[in-house]
Motif scaffolding. Structure first.
Motif, PDB file in Angstrom:
ATOM      1  N   ASP A 165      21.063  30.390 -23.281  1.00 25.04           N
ATOM      2  CA  ASP A 165      21.649  29.214 -23.933  1.00 25.04           C
ATOM      3  C   ASP A 165      21.636  28.016 -22.993  1.00 25.04           C
ATOM      4  OD1 ASP A 165      22.207  30.603 -26.313  1.00 25.04           O
ATOM      5  OD2 ASP A 165      24.089  31.356 -25.495  1.00 25.04           O
ATOM      6  N   LEU A 166      20.514  27.799 -22.322  1.00 24.01           N
ATOM      7  CA  LEU A 166      20.392  26.708 -21.358  1.00 24.01           C
ATOM      8  C   LEU A 166      19.197  25.841 -21.739  1.00 24.01           C
ATOM      9  CD1 LEU A 166      20.844  26.913 -17.538  1.00 24.01           C
ATOM     10  CD2 LEU A 166      18.814  25.799 -18.477  1.00 24.01           C
ATOM     11  N   TYR A 167      19.423  24.518 -21.785  1.00 31.62           N
ATOM     12  CA  TYR A 167      18.379  23.583 -22.172  1.00 31.62           C
ATOM     13  C   TYR A 167      18.348  22.433 -21.170  1.00 31.62           C
ATOM     14  CZ  TYR A 167      19.483  26.011 -26.529  1.00 31.62           C
ATOM     15  OH  TYR A 167      19.752  26.979 -27.470  1.00 31.62           O
ATOM     16  N   ARG A 177      18.411  15.654 -30.032  1.00 30.22           N
ATOM     17  CA  ARG A 177      17.631  16.572 -30.869  1.00 30.22           C
ATOM     18  C   ARG A 177      18.046  18.022 -30.609  1.00 30.22           C
ATOM     19  NH1 ARG A 177      13.436  12.924 -29.412  1.00 30.22           N
ATOM     20  NH2 ARG A 177      12.672  14.344 -27.792  1.00 30.22           N
ATOM     21  N   VAL A 178      18.277  18.369 -29.338  1.00 24.34           N
ATOM     22  CA  VAL A 178      18.714  19.729 -29.017  1.00 24.34           C
ATOM     23  C   VAL A 178      20.075  20.009 -29.637  1.00 24.34           C
ATOM     24  CG1 VAL A 178      19.475  21.244 -27.142  1.00 24.34           C
ATOM     25  CG2 VAL A 178      17.359  19.928 -26.901  1.00 24.34           C
ATOM     26  N   VAL A 179      20.995  19.077 -29.480  1.00 22.59           N
ATOM     27  CA  VAL A 179      22.364  19.265 -29.970  1.00 22.59           C
ATOM     28  C   VAL A 179      22.386  19.399 -31.494  1.00 22.59           C
ATOM     29  CG1 VAL A 179      24.558  18.024 -30.281  1.00 22.59           C
ATOM     30  CG2 VAL A 179      23.541  18.227 -28.005  1.00 22.59           C
ATOM     31  N   ALA A 180      21.463  18.738 -32.162  1.00 22.90           N
ATOM     32  CA  ALA A 180      21.417  18.827 -33.629  1.00 22.90           C
ATOM     33  C   ALA A 180      21.176  20.252 -34.102  1.00 22.90           C
ATOM     34  CB  ALA A 180      20.337  17.897 -34.173  1.00 22.90           C
ATOM     35  N   GLY A 181      20.584  21.068 -33.251  1.00 28.89           N
ATOM     36  CA  GLY A 181      20.316  22.453 -33.629  1.00 28.89           C
ATOM     37  C   GLY A 181      21.311  23.460 -33.105  1.00 28.89           C
ATOM     38  N   LEU A 182      22.407  22.982 -32.479  1.00 26.77           N
ATOM     39  CA  LEU A 182      23.405  23.875 -31.903  1.00 26.77           C
ATOM     40  C   LEU A 182      24.690  23.858 -32.708  1.00 26.77           C
ATOM     41  CD1 LEU A 182      23.047  22.966 -28.098  1.00 26.77           C
ATOM     42  CD2 LEU A 182      21.981  24.870 -29.331  1.00 26.77           C
ATOM     43  N   ASP A 183      25.393  24.948 -32.707  1.00 28.83           N
ATOM     44  CA  ASP A 183      26.736  25.021 -33.277  1.00 28.83           C
ATOM     45  C   ASP A 183      27.726  24.649 -32.175  1.00 28.83           C
ATOM     46  OD1 ASP A 183      29.159  25.597 -34.421  1.00 28.83           O
ATOM     47  OD2 ASP A 183      28.737  27.724 -34.794  1.00 28.83           O
ATOM     48  N   VAL A 191      27.624  19.752 -21.135  1.00 31.93           N
ATOM     49  CA  VAL A 191      26.468  19.025 -20.651  1.00 31.93           C
ATOM     50  C   VAL A 191      26.776  18.576 -19.229  1.00 31.93           C
ATOM     51  CG1 VAL A 191      27.284  16.863 -21.703  1.00 31.93           C
ATOM     52  CG2 VAL A 191      24.869  17.113 -21.070  1.00 31.93           C
ATOM     53  N   GLU A 192      25.783  18.636 -18.360  1.00 27.97           N
ATOM     54  CA  GLU A 192      26.026  18.245 -16.975  1.00 27.97           C
ATOM     55  C   GLU A 192      24.767  17.637 -16.374  1.00 27.97           C
ATOM     56  OE1 GLU A 192      25.280  22.202 -14.296  1.00 27.97           O
ATOM     57  OE2 GLU A 192      27.165  22.152 -15.429  1.00 27.97           O
ATOM     58  N   ASP A 193      24.942  16.916 -15.280  1.00 23.85           N
ATOM     59  CA  ASP A 193      23.815  16.317 -14.578  1.00 23.85           C
ATOM     60  C   ASP A 193      22.897  17.408 -14.029  1.00 23.85           C
ATOM     61  OD1 ASP A 193      24.682  13.719 -15.000  1.00 23.85           O
ATOM     62  OD2 ASP A 193      25.796  13.624 -13.105  1.00 23.85           O
ATOM     63  N   PHE A 194      21.611  17.165 -14.087  1.00 18.62           N
ATOM     64  CA  PHE A 194      20.632  18.054 -13.463  1.00 18.62           C
ATOM     65  C   PHE A 194      20.660  17.829 -11.955  1.00 18.62           C
ATOM     66  CE2 PHE A 194      16.429  18.934 -11.748  1.00 18.62           C
ATOM     67  CZ  PHE A 194      16.134  20.181 -12.280  1.00 18.62           C
ATOM     68  N   VAL A 195      20.717  18.900 -11.193  1.00 21.03           N
ATOM     69  CA  VAL A 195      20.708  18.813  -9.728  1.00 21.03           C
ATOM     70  C   VAL A 195      19.406  19.411  -9.219  1.00 21.03           C
ATOM     71  CG1 VAL A 195      21.872  19.444  -7.591  1.00 21.03           C
ATOM     72  CG2 VAL A 195      23.230  18.977  -9.654  1.00 21.03           C
ATOM     73  N   ARG A 196      18.668  18.608  -8.475  1.00 22.94           N
ATOM     74  CA  ARG A 196      17.406  19.094  -7.918  1.00 22.94           C
ATOM     75  C   ARG A 196      17.671  19.690  -6.533  1.00 22.94           C
ATOM     76  NH1 ARG A 196      12.477  17.992  -9.535  1.00 22.94           N
ATOM     77  NH2 ARG A 196      13.222  16.218 -10.759  1.00 22.94           N
TER      78      ARG A 196
END
Length: 404
Positions: A165-167, A177-183, A191-196
């Motif tokens: 369950d990770l996008y 668009r991703v959230v539109a398909g989630l319950d 939701v969180e910042d991407f850390v490189r």
């Protein structure tokens, strides 16, 4: 009489047999086990180590697990509850709190299980740097993060594990668009910042609020990058300034979450700018092949340690407390399934490659050439070496030998 103890088990039963040694303390406690049904391997290996009190539940039927747990406590005078799997930790804590039993309570377990509450506790205590994050209960919550500073974000389950369950999204429009398909009901996502950066883990044993043991490891790949035919693994980090910094973070994070007794598995990022950023921490032993790696390096089984802590039994840390001068290094490399049938590595080559344990998983994969989650390995090899440099060369040689 042996004290009655309840074990909520979501692993295959054979998971608790290690090299012919059975790690469940059946000689010391009267064990009542609730396990997943045979369709999911819940009692595979049961004939070799039978128990008198066994209940089987559907793997996703949480209400049934709860009802059986309550019945067991009421009718058998259960004194302790054991849980070593992420999906059993919260229910075990719920039963402890409901019936006044010792061990991790519900509030503490919820902080370890819910990634939003977890990061709030770490941030509020000033224990570690955390990425920007927000609970994702409606599409409007996406606006709580700054999408101009860094457009890449991560949407994931608040109680997820094994990178399911990770996008990873590249901007606000893709996130919508991703959230539109989630319950989004039931506080399921964040939701969180991407850390490189490179991903490390720190695995600990805690008793009476004091950390007795910690081990640092570096993943060979990002846990979220699993794919058919890919590899994963870890190598233990035994020395150096970075290791000491990770241990210091761990020593601040665990008290912030209120752990008194148990084992933990913390994950963090080491960025290109030499910063350490908290990712998440679990209030249970590490999963996958990390426990065998720790056992080969330090001489004790961290899953067994959690079982004995939960059961109120004494435990041993093997040589872990006096192995500081030992320069040897241990790690593992694992191969994800795909549509091919690999030849594997013949056992006669194990010694030259430094392989000390081979762990096959014939049921790995989704049956269509895909991978279910980050620890869905087909073949795994634990590797030892006299030093870290030799370990990395041996792991590379194992990969080469496996793919030929």
């Amino acid at each position: 009489m042996k004290p009655p103890v309840l074990f909520l088990n979501k692993h295959p039963y054979e998971h608790f047999s290690r090299g012919g040694r059975y790690i469940l303390p059946t000689d010391e406690v009267e064990l009542h086990i609730v396990s997943r049904n045979q369709r999911y391997g819940g009692v595979t290996g049961f004939a070799e180590h039978p128990l008198a009190h066994v209940s089987l539940c559907g793997i996703h039927d949480e209400d049934h697990w709860r009802a059986v747990g309550r019945w067991s406590v009421r009718h058998h005078g259960i004194r302790r509850v054991i849980a070593v799997h992420e999906k059993a930790v919260l229910l075990a804590a719920e039963l402890r709190s409901e019936f006044g039993l010792p061990g991790m309570d519900f509030e503490t377990a919820a902080r370890f299980r819910d990634k939003v509450r977890m990061k709030e506790a770490v941030r509020n205590a000033g224990a570690a740097a955390v990425p920007g994050f927000a609970a994702l209960d409606s599409p409007a919550d996406l606006e709580k993060l700054d999408w101009t500073a860094g457009p890449r974000k991560v949407i994931k389950g608040r109680r997820g594990l094994a990178a399911k369950d990770l996008y990873v999204v590249e901007g606000l429009e893709e996130a919508r668009r991703v959230v539109a398909g989630l319950d989004l009901s039931g506080a399921r996502f964040e939701v969180e910042d991407f850390v490189r950066g490179e991903v490390y883990h720190c695995d600990s044993v805690v008793r009476d609020g004091r950390i007795l043991f910690s081990s640092v490891g570096k993943y060979l790949a990002d846990p979220a990058s699993y794919s058919p035919g890919g590899i994963f693994g870890t190598v233990l980090v035994r020395e150096g300034a970075l290791m000491r910094r990770i241990l210091e973070m761990n020593e601040k994070v665990l008290p912030a979450l209120g752990l008194r007794d148990g084992t933990t598995h913390l994950e963090l990022f080491h960025t290109d700018t030499d910063d350490l950023v908290f990712c998440e921490v679990a209030g249970r032993p590490p999963g996958g092949i990390i426990p065998p790696v720790i056992e080969h390096q330090y001489g004790f089984n961290i899953v067994e340690t959690q079982i004995r802590l939960d059961a109120g039994l004494p435990f041993s840390l093997g040589s872990a407390l006096d192995s500081g001068q030992d320069a040897s290094a241990t790690g593992f490399i694992a191969f994800y399934p795909d549509a091919s049938t690999p030849a594997g590595i013949p056992p006669q080559r194990y010694a030259e490659l430094g392989i000390v344990e081979y762990l096959p998983s014939p049921g790995a994969g989704d049956g269509r050439g895909g991978v279910k989650h980050s620890t869905d390995f087909r073949d795994s090899y634990v590797v030892r070496a006299p030093d870290s440099g030799t370990l990395m060369r041996r792991i590379a040689a194992v990969e080469d030998a496996y793919r030929r």
